[in-house]
Design an enzyme around this catalytic site. Structure first.
Site, PDB file in Angstrom:
ATOM      1  N   ASP A 199      53.703  42.381  68.416  1.00  0.00           N
ATOM      2  CA  ASP A 199      52.204  41.188  68.287  1.00  0.00           C
ATOM      3  C   ASP A 199      52.747  41.389  66.245  1.00  0.00           C
ATOM      4  O   ASP A 199      53.315  41.379  65.556  1.00  0.00           O
ATOM      5  CB  ASP A 199      50.397  42.005  67.479  1.00  0.00           C
ATOM      6  CG  ASP A 199      49.807  41.287  67.319  1.00  0.00           C
ATOM      7  OD1 ASP A 199      49.416  40.018  68.091  1.00  0.00           O
ATOM      8  OD2 ASP A 199      49.181  41.301  65.821  1.00  0.00           O
ATOM      9  N   GLU A 254      56.486  38.249  69.455  1.00  0.00           N
ATOM     10  CA  GLU A 254      55.350  36.888  69.258  1.00  0.00           C
ATOM     11  C   GLU A 254      55.291  36.565  67.726  1.00  0.00           C
ATOM     12  O   GLU A 254      54.929  36.889  67.331  1.00  0.00           O
ATOM     13  CB  GLU A 254      53.830  37.282  68.631  1.00  0.00           C
ATOM     14  CG  GLU A 254      52.753  36.099  68.922  1.00  0.00           C
ATOM     15  CD  GLU A 254      51.669  37.062  68.282  1.00  0.00           C
ATOM     16  OE1 GLU A 254      50.145  36.053  69.383  1.00  0.00           O
ATOM     17  OE2 GLU A 254      51.697  37.962  67.669  1.00  0.00           O
TER      18      GLU A 254
END
Length: 551
Positions: free
Chosen positions: A216, A275
């Site tokens: 993330d 990401e």
């Protein structure tokens, strides 16, 4: 565990055989996938019960969004304990059983890792609050004195992705940085204890048997030295493309080189996917150099208009950017942070990746099906977001009182309408939650959900679910689909894409009108809409339709 040898000297040797190069990976948003205990919230046991469905669908791996212990200020992306399961989702024993069952079904498991920030309830942050200014505990986060004579102004002019200042003041007068919600303080990755802790976290889950990590905010760990003011420049929101001092700093790559060494220690080709929202696909490629991560989401592709020229440009640029580093392109159309593509494409105008208007449902679904077949025809790996195989639209009319997206309550930054793509998915035509669980659901499901359910679509040859099943089976079986580095473009009328990969041909009519093209040799394998009529060496492609052919 066994020790792997050092990376081969050539990129081709290093990455020629990885399973991830052509994998189709299915994203599960745990709170919205399946609820086993009837509390209205999805859980690990619910996911485990639906693993046979995913195996039958034909995906290669399952990515689980966060299930860690968390106060849930941002749907689990505020982690209080990286080695514990939140009770709302189950226990570590449940996680172990899920991983084992997945492996028995031939599915790999990828878990979310949230290294940019913790929860403000994390023991490290709570200790930092207790020990005060100048303490070693505070050095693990970004604490700073404020500006102004009384320190009442934030240390710099950065804004939160969710809107408002990126700084919150604590009782002793210092401020801490949070690029997202105030409950999500950013780690200071210049501190060696942070790096040590996450190397330990990686090993904990690798020892549990997970096959990889989705990282993330992979672009956000390292901030520019001195945390400089932006000086009136436009603030970067999550889907922005400008260079900013808090994203995509070169120092992040040292982190991922150290992680890659850990992943290489374990058998079974363990991977990590970034990401990383970057200004260009070339910057994205930096994250997947041979000694760093294995994949990076292609957000430039996700944000592309439904336009043939734009799609071809993004496809070419993506493949070209990945080629020098030997990494596969990684394609994605939807996820838990953006409006589902069945709704994004339901408008004649491109309205961005977070929209409120439902648009033309039939148009959106037709384009979404076509976009899916185009994506699955491209070289590399693809990600599928739960429910897209059902053709689910975003729920754009959720009442304000049920919304939970923290960006919505901040009143700025992102539009704050991510709840619409997170509504629990339907499994059956009836019941209190359309088979999601024995109770209700944490976000209300529309009445139309029953007709879009797995039960309703299974066995219907025209359904979106059966289209996905056929597409994934064909992709796995056809020798010219899956991994690769390039496509051969064939001349086509304006608004039409024709690409060749060996004996495979993909034709995509991205216009709203029928278009006549020279018929590819061979037979039709699959069509997202009406099967083209072929006569006199020509084929008529239906509007907004993709067709797969094989010679």
């Amino acid at each position: 565990m066994t020790q792997h040898t050092a990376l081969p000297e050539t990129v081709g040797e290093a990455r020629a055989t990885g399973w991830w190069r052509d994998a189709v990976i299915y994203q599960v948003y745990p709170r919205s996938f399946a609820d086993a205990d009837g509390d209205g919230m999805g859980d690990l046991e619910g996911i485990r019960s639906r693993l046979p469905y995913l195996a039958e669908l034909g995906v290669d791996a399952v990515w689980l969004s966060p299930f860690y212990a968390s106060p849930q200020a941002d749907a689990g992306y505020d982690v209080a304990d990286y080695r514990a399961i939140d009770p709302m989702f189950g226990t570590l024993l449940d996680a172990d059983a899920l991983i084992r069952d997945a492996h028995e079904l031939g599915l790999r498991i990828i878990v979310d890792l949230v290294p940019n920030h913790s929860s403000d309830q994390h023991e490290w942050f709570q200790r930092a609050l207790r020990e005060g200014p100048g303490s070693p505990a505070r050095a693990r986060y970004h604490f700073r004195p404020g500006k102004g004579a009384d320190g009442s102004q934030p240390p710099n002019d950065w804004e939160s992705i969710f809107g408002g200042p990126a700084w919150t003041r604590v009782e002793d007068g210092e401020w801490y940085l949070h690029l997202f919600a105030p409950e999500q303080p950013d780690f200071n990755w210049e501190h060696p204890a942070v790096a040590d802790e996450f190397r330990s976290i990686l090993r904990f889950w690798l020892d549990m048997g997970v096959d990889g990590f989705r990282v993330d905010v992979a672009h956000g760990l390292v901030k520019a030295e001195g945390l400089p003011d932006l000086g009136g420049a436009d603030q970067l929101k999550l889907l922005g493309s400008d260079a900013m001092p808090f994203f995509d700093q070169d120092g992040v790559h040292d982190v991922y080189r150290s992680w890659r060494k850990i992943l290489e220690e374990y058998d079974g080709d363990r991977i990590a996917v970034a990401e990383a929202w970057t200004p260009t696909v070339e910057r994205t490629a930096n994250y997947v150099r041979p000694d760093e991560l294995h994949q990076a989401f292609n957000f430039q592709y996700l944000g592309t208009h439904w336009d043939a020229a734009e799609l071809r440009s993004v496809i070419d640029n993506s493949l070209e950017a990945m080629r020098p580093v030997g990494a596969p392109a990684t394609w994605v159309l939807s996820n838990h942070d953006v409006t589902r593509h069945a709704t994004r494409f339901a408008h004649d105008q491109h309205l961005g990746t977070q929209i409120r208007d439902a648009g033309d449902r039939a148009l959106g679904l037709r384009r979404a099906r076509a976009a899916t077949l185009l994506m699955l025809a491209l070289p590399g790996s693809a990600y599928v977001y739960q429910g897209e195989e059902l053709g689910l639209p975003d729920v754009t009319d959720l009442p304000d009182e049920v919304r939970q997206d923290p960006a919505y309550f901040r009143g700025a930054g992102q539009d704050g309408f991510r709840d619409g793509c997170r509504v629990p998915i339907p499994w059956t035509t009836g019941g209190t939650s359309y088979g999601f669980g024995p109770g209700g659901s944490w976000l209300p499901q529309p009445e139309v959900w029953g007709s879009l359910s797995v039960e309703a679509q299974t066995g219907d040859p025209d359904s979106t679910l059966e289209l996905y099943r056929r597409a994934l089976a064909t992709r796995r079986e056809h020798p010219d689909l899956g991994a690769g580095e390039s496509v051969a473009w064939v001349d086509a009328p304006e608004g039409v894409l024709v690409l060749r990969r060996g004996a495979f041909v993909c034709t995509a009519n991205v216009t709203g009108e029928p278009v006549r093209i020279p018929a590819p040799a061979g037979r039709v394998l699959l069509a997202s809409g009406e099967t083209p009529a072929v006569s006199g060496g020509e084929a008529v492609l239906a509007p907004d339709t993709t067709v797969w052919w094989s010679e």
